[in-house]
Enzyme design. Structure first.
Site, PDB file in Angstrom:
ATOM      1  N   GLN A 356      29.284  29.723  -7.341  1.00  0.00           N
ATOM      2  CA  GLN A 356      28.002  29.032  -7.328  1.00  0.00           C
ATOM      3  C   GLN A 356      28.060  27.862  -6.382  1.00  0.00           C
ATOM      4  OE1 GLN A 356      26.600  28.030 -11.220  1.00  0.00           O
ATOM      5  NE2 GLN A 356      24.737  27.048 -10.510  1.00  0.00           N
ATOM      6  N   GLY A 358      25.265  24.936  -3.898  1.00  0.00           N
ATOM      7  CA  GLY A 358      24.038  24.184  -3.974  1.00  0.00           C
ATOM      8  C   GLY A 358      22.785  25.006  -3.735  1.00  0.00           C
ATOM      9  N   PHE A 359      22.932  26.200  -3.138  1.00  0.00           N
ATOM     10  CA  PHE A 359      21.767  26.987  -2.770  1.00  0.00           C
ATOM     11  C   PHE A 359      21.587  28.218  -3.642  1.00  0.00           C
ATOM     12  CE2 PHE A 359      22.883  24.531   0.904  1.00  0.00           C
ATOM     13  CZ  PHE A 359      21.658  24.089   1.375  1.00  0.00           C
ATOM     14  N   GLY A 360      22.547  28.579  -4.437  1.00  0.00           N
ATOM     15  CA  GLY A 360      22.375  29.750  -5.274  1.00  0.00           C
ATOM     16  C   GLY A 360      23.667  30.196  -5.923  1.00  0.00           C
ATOM     17  N   VAL A 362      26.337  33.530  -6.543  1.00  0.00           N
ATOM     18  CA  VAL A 362      26.793  34.778  -5.933  1.00  0.00           C
ATOM     19  C   VAL A 362      27.363  35.677  -7.025  1.00  0.00           C
ATOM     20  CG1 VAL A 362      28.290  35.840  -4.213  1.00  0.00           C
ATOM     21  CG2 VAL A 362      27.298  33.582  -3.775  1.00  0.00           C
ATOM     22  N   LYS A 387      23.876  37.216  -3.175  1.00  0.00           N
ATOM     23  CA  LYS A 387      23.563  35.793  -3.307  1.00  0.00           C
ATOM     24  C   LYS A 387      22.116  35.647  -3.767  1.00  0.00           C
ATOM     25  CE  LYS A 387      23.733  31.359  -0.871  1.00  0.00           C
ATOM     26  NZ  LYS A 387      24.171  30.677   0.359  1.00  0.00           N
ATOM     27  N   ASP A 484      29.540  22.881   6.487  1.00  0.00           N
ATOM     28  CA  ASP A 484      30.123  22.853   5.145  1.00  0.00           C
ATOM     29  C   ASP A 484      31.448  23.614   5.105  1.00  0.00           C
ATOM     30  OD1 ASP A 484      30.212  22.010   2.537  1.00  0.00           O
ATOM     31  OD2 ASP A 484      28.923  23.593   1.755  1.00  0.00           O
TER      32      ASP A 484
END
Length: 679
Positions: A356, A358-360, A362, A387, A484
């Site tokens: 997991q 910040g955007f979703g 998996v 995702k 990132d």
């Protein structure tokens, strides 16, 4: 004819009994504290941010005379509405918070006094609140109900008249005399040992049941499980004690001669978004003679229905346009049916969760594809990584498009391959190639993995990441900054080849730009420990900031230590890069190699990687090597970087300075003709 009058009064004095249901809002999650987040907090007394931590009392080790009789507070800068202003009993906000504390003392220091998690009407610290007062109250105001404070104290010194023992936690209401106390010695916790020890704390408050629970565990990487049972459980109605708008934060104090360093290393907070409905204007509707009431109501209902249908149609049209745009993207991969992905992930079951961010989230998915060989009729089973974006609103669509429009055109053996996508009924999904060996982070830190990642694999992984980064910066038709780079975003195939993934923060640079800023994210994008120092000043991501992140990964892989955790060294705690730089200065850089490898590694390769990691971690962005040089160095085709023995000082604005060869403190990084002799 019957005369009907209908009067509908919608009062502007609507009471909060009709308030909206509380909505949980994640306020913040700090994994480290640095100067870049200084503006998010209010400071008072002897508090500060230093050594990437909230220092509630002075953080000096060597000048102990500055430590006694000090107190400090650090509060988050925005207050939160904790209850509504009428007499409705249940309108009290719930909250959940977790943080990591460190109360350090040297062997010759008596432990004292402690720190507290605090809910208060402001950040102002009372005078003379040192010693037993913990930065909460003082002799004059202790016990005064107008203090409007509630605190959970983590006390490391016993006050004989009201404390059970030297190490305890307590619930404090307007006073340092706890309503409830729990000794910690029986649970094996020593809040201020004469060695480095961090503790994770969870505090949960239920606004409906009015139950407050406090959990505690020793903080040990790679992860800390929340205990099943709380140490402290107490019923308290916050509405009876704190202001409706209050601040969250911490307070601490030292005594005389009882002293220790009181630090907060991490802090997460979630608070119910408790807001009354917007005041509604008074509406008077008079219906005159001869108009049946039912007709008026029907007309109103019809109008509302038309508005609803219009909004539905607009949303449907927007989704159709969105869907059409996706399908027209050049080189776009396969479109999957949502129902197929839902079935493949067992309805996105928690057991299928891979990770997991910040955007979703998996998930592992198992797709049953149609048979390629019609003679056998056997369907193929394919594992994929799905995702699922956590935000299905307009921001989620932005995240989805940002990732999809970049990665669908990228082709490189060390990037995770995008297989397809799905966008139905507002659900946003990306389908990636499944990586059977999971993330690099798992292999470095997962205690359940008994096999230490051996040296050949580590070197191969870093070579692959360097190759991928070189492709993004120089070989793709547009320059891409990943933004990132970290161990959890480096995935491993069945042969331990690195695949760089998670392009949720990646952005393409226009030809006339050398940096990308996205200030609307509300902070510096990336993960603490991997973010370059200049990003905290510019808010921009650059190829050079990617190189800094790569340097952090190199040091992490070689040392087996995460950049976000301090390294104890000679009675102090240092960042990973500072620790390696000190070993380099002392000619002992080889000691930074992961102890779990024992002697099963190539010494020359290890030194080369550590020096490369330091070179990429140079505080000045222009002094860092570029990706072509990095790839040549790591492949052994270029000489090892010559790194100065002392870490250069970060200056802003960034500038390239020339120093004499005798000034080793600030000499710039260059490529030497060979490895440095002292290493």
């Amino acid at each position: 004819m019957v005369i009907v009058y209908i009067v509908i009064l919608l009062h502007s004095s609507f009471k909060t009994a009709s308030a909206q249901s509380p909505k949980k809002a994640k306020v913040f999650a700090y994994d480290m504290f640095d100067e870049g987040v200084h503006s998010s907090f209010l400071f008072n007394g002897s508090s500060s941010i230093d050594f990437p931590a909230l220092q509630l009392t002075p953080d000096t080790y060597n000048e102990a005379f500055k430590l006694p009789r000090k107190s400090g507070r650090i509060m988050y800068k925005h207050p939160f509405r904790l209850w509504l202003s009428d007499d409705i009993e249940n309108d009290v906000a719930s909250f959940n918070t977790s943080f990591v504390i460190n109360n350090y003392r040297m062997k010759e220091w008596p432990a004292g006094e402690g720190l507290a998690f605090l809910i208060a009407p402001d950040h102002i610290i009372p005078e003379n609140s040192y010693g037993q007062w913990l930065g909460l109250t003082n002799e004059t105001i202790d016990g005064d109900p107008t203090n409007h404070i509630v605190a959970i104290e983590f006390d490391s010194k016993s006050q004989e008249e009201f404390d059970p023992d030297g190490d305890h936690i307590g619930l404090n209401i307007n006073s340092i005399k706890s309503k409830t106390t729990v000794p910690l010695n029986d649970s094996g916790f020593d809040l201020a040992p004469d060695m480095d020890a961090n503790y994770s704390v969870w505090i949960d408050y239920n606004g409906k049941s009015k139950v407050l629970e406090v959990y505690m565990a020793r903080y040990v990487l790679p992860s800390v499980e929340k205990p099943s049972k709380p140490l402290l459980k107490e019923t308290i109605n916050l509405k009876d004690h704190v202001k409706d708008k209050s601040y969250f934060g911490f307070a601490a104090s030292t005594g005389d001669p009882d002293i220790q360093l009181n630090c907060i290393l991490k802090w997460n907070l979630e608070v119910d978004d408790l807001r009354p409905r917007k005041d509604m204007k008074r509406l008077n509707i008079g219906i005159g003679v001869g108009v049946p009431a039912i007709l008026v109501l029907a007309l109103c209902g019809l109008k509302l229905g038309l508005v609803y249908l219009k909004k539905r149609k607009r949303a449907s049209d927007e989704e159709s346009i969105l869907h059409g745009t996706l399908k027209r993207l050049p080189g776009i991969p396969r479109e999957f049916k949502y129902r197929d992905l839902k079935k493949a992930t067992n309805n996105f079951n928690e057991s299928m969760k891979l990770g997991q961010g910040g955007f979703g989230v998996v998930y592992r998915g198992i797709l049953h594809e149609k048979a390629n060989d019609t003679s056998t009729g056997v369907a193929a089973t394919v594992q994929v990584a799905v995702k699922k974006f956590s935000r299905d609103n307009v921001h989620g669509k932005d995240d989805f498009f940002a990732e999809l429009t970049i990665i669908h055109r990228l082709r490189h053996k060390h990037l995770v391959r995008l297989l397809g996508w799905s966008h139905e009924k507002g659900k946003l999904l990306l389908v990636y190639e499944f990586m059977p060996n999971g993330s690099l982070e798992k292999h470095l830190y997962d205690s359940s993995n008994q096999n230490t990642l051996h040296w050949r694999h580590r070197y191969k992984i870093l070579t692959g990441v360097a190759s991928a980064l070189h492709y993004l910066h120089n070989e793709f038709d547009q320059k891409v900054v990943h933004r990132d780079l970290k161990a959890s975003n480096i995935l491993l195939d069945s042969d331990y080849n690195a695949r760089l993934g998670d392009f949720g923060l990646a952005r393409v640079l226009d030809n006339d730009r050398n940096s990308y800023a996205e200030l609307e994210l509300g902070g510096v994008p990336g993960t603490m420990g991997y973010v370059a120092p200049e990003c905290f000043h510019t808010g921009k991501a650059t190829p050079e900031s990617d190189v800094y992140g790569f340097g952090a990964v190199v040091l992490e892989v070689v040392s087996g230590r995460t950049p976000g955790v301090r390294v104890p060294y000679e009675q102090q705690n240092y960042s990973l890069v500072d620790w390696v730089w000190m070993l380099h200065r002392e000619g002992r850089i080889q000691e930074a190699v992961d102890e779990r490898l024992y002697d099963d590694y190539d010494v020359d390769e290890a030194k080369r990687l550590l020096l490369l990691g330091l070179a990429c971690s140079h505080p000045t962005d222009s002094e860092r090597p570029q990706t072509p040089a990095i790839y040549q160095i790591i492949s052994g085709n270029s000489p090892t970087p010559c790194v100065p023995p002392f870490k250069p000082v970060f200056t802003w604005p960034s500038m390239v300075s020339t120093f004499s060869s005798s000034d080793t403190t600030f000499s710039s990084i260059t490529l030497s003709s060979g490895a440095q002799g002292e290493n």
